[in-house]
Each structure stands twice: as C-alpha cells, then as structure tokens.
Scaffold this motif. Sequence first.
Motif, PDB file in Angstrom:
ATOM      1  N   ASN A   5      65.266  -8.197  45.933  1.00  0.00           N
ATOM      2  CA  ASN A   5      66.311  -8.489  44.714  1.00  0.00           C
ATOM      3  C   ASN A   5      65.339  -7.919  43.485  1.00  0.00           C
ATOM      4  O   ASN A   5      65.110  -7.591  42.601  1.00  0.00           O
ATOM      5  N   ASN A   6      63.709  -8.318  43.877  1.00  0.00           N
ATOM      6  CA  ASN A   6      62.906  -8.402  42.509  1.00  0.00           C
ATOM      7  C   ASN A   6      62.385  -6.905  42.714  1.00  0.00           C
ATOM      8  O   ASN A   6      62.084  -6.312  41.400  1.00  0.00           O
ATOM      9  N   VAL A  12      65.320  -1.422  38.273  1.00  0.00           N
ATOM     10  CA  VAL A  12      66.234  -1.891  36.787  1.00  0.00           C
ATOM     11  C   VAL A  12      65.770  -1.129  35.283  1.00  0.00           C
ATOM     12  O   VAL A  12      66.286  -0.464  34.660  1.00  0.00           O
ATOM     13  N   LYS A  13      65.030  -2.186  35.654  1.00  0.00           N
ATOM     14  CA  LYS A  13      63.804  -1.976  34.315  1.00  0.00           C
ATOM     15  C   LYS A  13      63.193  -0.783  34.169  1.00  0.00           C
ATOM     16  O   LYS A  13      62.977  -0.724  33.124  1.00  0.00           O
ATOM     17  N   LYS A  14      62.359   0.398  35.128  1.00  0.00           N
ATOM     18  CA  LYS A  14      61.800   1.511  35.069  1.00  0.00           C
ATOM     19  C   LYS A  14      63.400   2.093  34.603  1.00  0.00           C
ATOM     20  O   LYS A  14      62.400   2.812  34.136  1.00  0.00           O
ATOM     21  N   ARG A  15      63.940   1.837  35.617  1.00  0.00           N
ATOM     22  CA  ARG A  15      65.360   3.293  34.491  1.00  0.00           C
ATOM     23  C   ARG A  15      65.608   2.804  32.934  1.00  0.00           C
ATOM     24  O   ARG A  15      65.770   3.954  32.140  1.00  0.00           O
ATOM     25  N   ARG A  48      59.060 -12.472  33.668  1.00  0.00           N
ATOM     26  CA  ARG A  48      59.388 -12.122  34.635  1.00  0.00           C
ATOM     27  C   ARG A  48      60.551 -12.817  35.894  1.00  0.00           C
ATOM     28  O   ARG A  48      61.889 -11.719  36.169  1.00  0.00           O
ATOM     29  N   ASP A  49      61.998 -13.691  35.270  1.00  0.00           N
ATOM     30  CA  ASP A  49      62.412 -13.865  36.345  1.00  0.00           C
ATOM     31  C   ASP A  49      63.737 -13.252  35.049  1.00  0.00           C
ATOM     32  O   ASP A  49      65.169 -14.325  34.792  1.00  0.00           O
TER      33      ASP A  49
END
Length: 114
Positions: A5-6, A12-15, A48-49
């Motif tokens: 999941n991490n 997703v964040k990178k995209r 982070r979360d």
Amino acid sequence: MENNNNQTMANVKKRIMEIIYNNHINIYKLSNITDITDSSIRNWFSKRDCSPSLESICKICDYFGLSLAQFFVSENEMLFPVKDEEKAMLETYITLSEDDKKLVNDLIIRLKGK
C-alpha cells in the motif's frame, strides 16, 4: 500488505507530480482547476499518512482527459503493446487538428474496406 500500500501510494503521488510537471503547473493551479483544496494537495506530499482519495484522483484525471487506467500507467508505457512505428503514428495523430483527425479516420475506414 502494508508495504504494498505504501508503494502504491508513493506511485500515485509520483504520478500526480509528473502530471504537474508535464503540464507546467504548480500545486496552487492544480487546486484551482480540480477544486481540490491547496492544503489537501500539499498534505499528500508533506505527510506520510496522507494520500489522495479516489475522488481526488478522478478529478485530476477528468481535468486532464485521462482514464484511471491511463493514470496508473506511466508516461512511457502503453495500455496495450504497440510497435515503435505504431507508437510514432499515435504520437503524431494526437497533435492533429480535429478536422485532420477526421480525414485520417475516414482514410483508415476506406482502406480497411478494400
């Protein structure tokens, strides 16, 4: 499973950052065009979360004309295998005007009928 999941959220964040960079916008502009709060977007990258919801990802996809499948495939990947020649044709096709695209489509249909 937690590690998976991490990694997914990191991807997703990178995209999202790729989309921001490739479209020459900043987080503030992304916030305005998608109606996602500036603070929410900033939190995705600073906490982070904290991760974008599916609804937020869909808003980003909708604005940039991406399907969810296209969002989850990196810029250099295709959703289905194509040869280099076909990829070059597609890359040229997307730069055409709507009128020129119609001409190309009509030609393909005519050639296919032969």
